[in-house]
Design an enzyme around this catalytic site. Sequence first.
Site, PDB file in Angstrom:
ATOM      1  N   LYS A  36    -104.730  12.540 -21.217  1.00  0.00           N
ATOM      2  CA  LYS A  36    -105.085  12.632 -22.637  1.00  0.00           C
ATOM      3  C   LYS A  36    -104.257  13.746 -23.273  1.00  0.00           C
ATOM      4  CE  LYS A  36    -109.412  12.418 -25.242  1.00  0.00           C
ATOM      5  NZ  LYS A  36    -110.839  12.749 -25.156  1.00  0.00           N
TER       6      LYS A  36
HETATM    7  C1  E4P Z   1    -112.636  11.320 -27.758  1.00  0.00           C
HETATM    8  O1  E4P Z   1    -112.097  11.019 -26.731  1.00  0.00           O
HETATM    9  C2  E4P Z   1    -113.437  12.540 -27.947  1.00  0.00           C
HETATM   10  O2  E4P Z   1    -113.853  13.012 -26.689  1.00  0.00           O
HETATM   11  C3  E4P Z   1    -114.705  12.332 -28.729  1.00  0.00           C
HETATM   12  O3  E4P Z   1    -114.931  10.988 -29.048  1.00  0.00           O
HETATM   13  C4  E4P Z   1    -114.918  13.299 -29.806  1.00  0.00           C
HETATM   14  O4  E4P Z   1    -116.159  13.019 -30.399  1.00  0.00           O
HETATM   15  P1  E4P Z   1    -116.967  14.058 -31.260  1.00  0.00           P
HETATM   16  O5  E4P Z   1    -116.465  14.014 -32.655  1.00  0.00           O
HETATM   17  O6  E4P Z   1    -118.390  13.563 -31.167  1.00  0.00           O
HETATM   18  O7  E4P Z   1    -116.796  15.417 -30.637  1.00  0.00           O
END
Ligand code: E4P
Length: 219
Positions: free
Chosen positions: A87
């Site tokens: 990522k």
């Molecule tokens: C995506 O991979 C992120 O981990 C995640 O969806 C972020 O979500 P949030 O806005 O609830 O922190």
Amino acid sequence: MKFFIDTANLNQIKEAQDLGVLDGVTTNPSLMAKEGITGDENIINHYKAICEIVDDNVSAEVIATDYEGIVKEGEALAALNPKIVVKVPMIKEGLKAIKYFSSKGIRTNCTLIFSPAQALLAAKAGATYVSPFLGRLDDISTDGLTLIEDIRLIFDNYGYETQILAASIRGPLHIVACAKIGADVITAPLSAITGLLKHPLTDNGLATFLADHAKASGK
Ligand code: E4P
């Protein structure tokens, strides 16, 4: 449509896996910290533990923000397990690293996507997934679902194979809306996934069926 769970909590990952509808996991440094996972060795071991639970698609986020650092970290993460997807944040150095990973056959998830322009760049660089954060856009009174629609249109116009991974999902209705638009994947907390199960008419209907069965059986 693939379902990923957005957590680093092993119990929740197991529970989602047991439901039989899980295709992967996304984590991020905040989610790891929330579980109290700190220190390089613990973080690596945690990724390995997640890989033991699920069949594929474990997003592991790099911390470095320079090209060399992202490549070094990403290669080390990818070497942990074939299920790992590296990522990488949507920054200039990240974009270059995605291109490199793509040339090496290492799968990537380009994270922190907030505009169609960013998604287009990530797709051109060969990202496996792009993660538009729809909930965070909704939080600032901007329609996150429009972003997913725009990315779908752009990817379809050019036949990009990069998959749209709708992230920052807040509830079951977000998941249904993403399915209607044609997002390839959603990543959501366990509560949003199990929320899809619920309907009061199902509960009432089942209660009536069971009560009628008991009455008819003289119980
Ligand atoms: C995506 O991979 C992120 O981990 C995640 O969806 C972020 O979500 P949030 O806005 O609830 O922190």
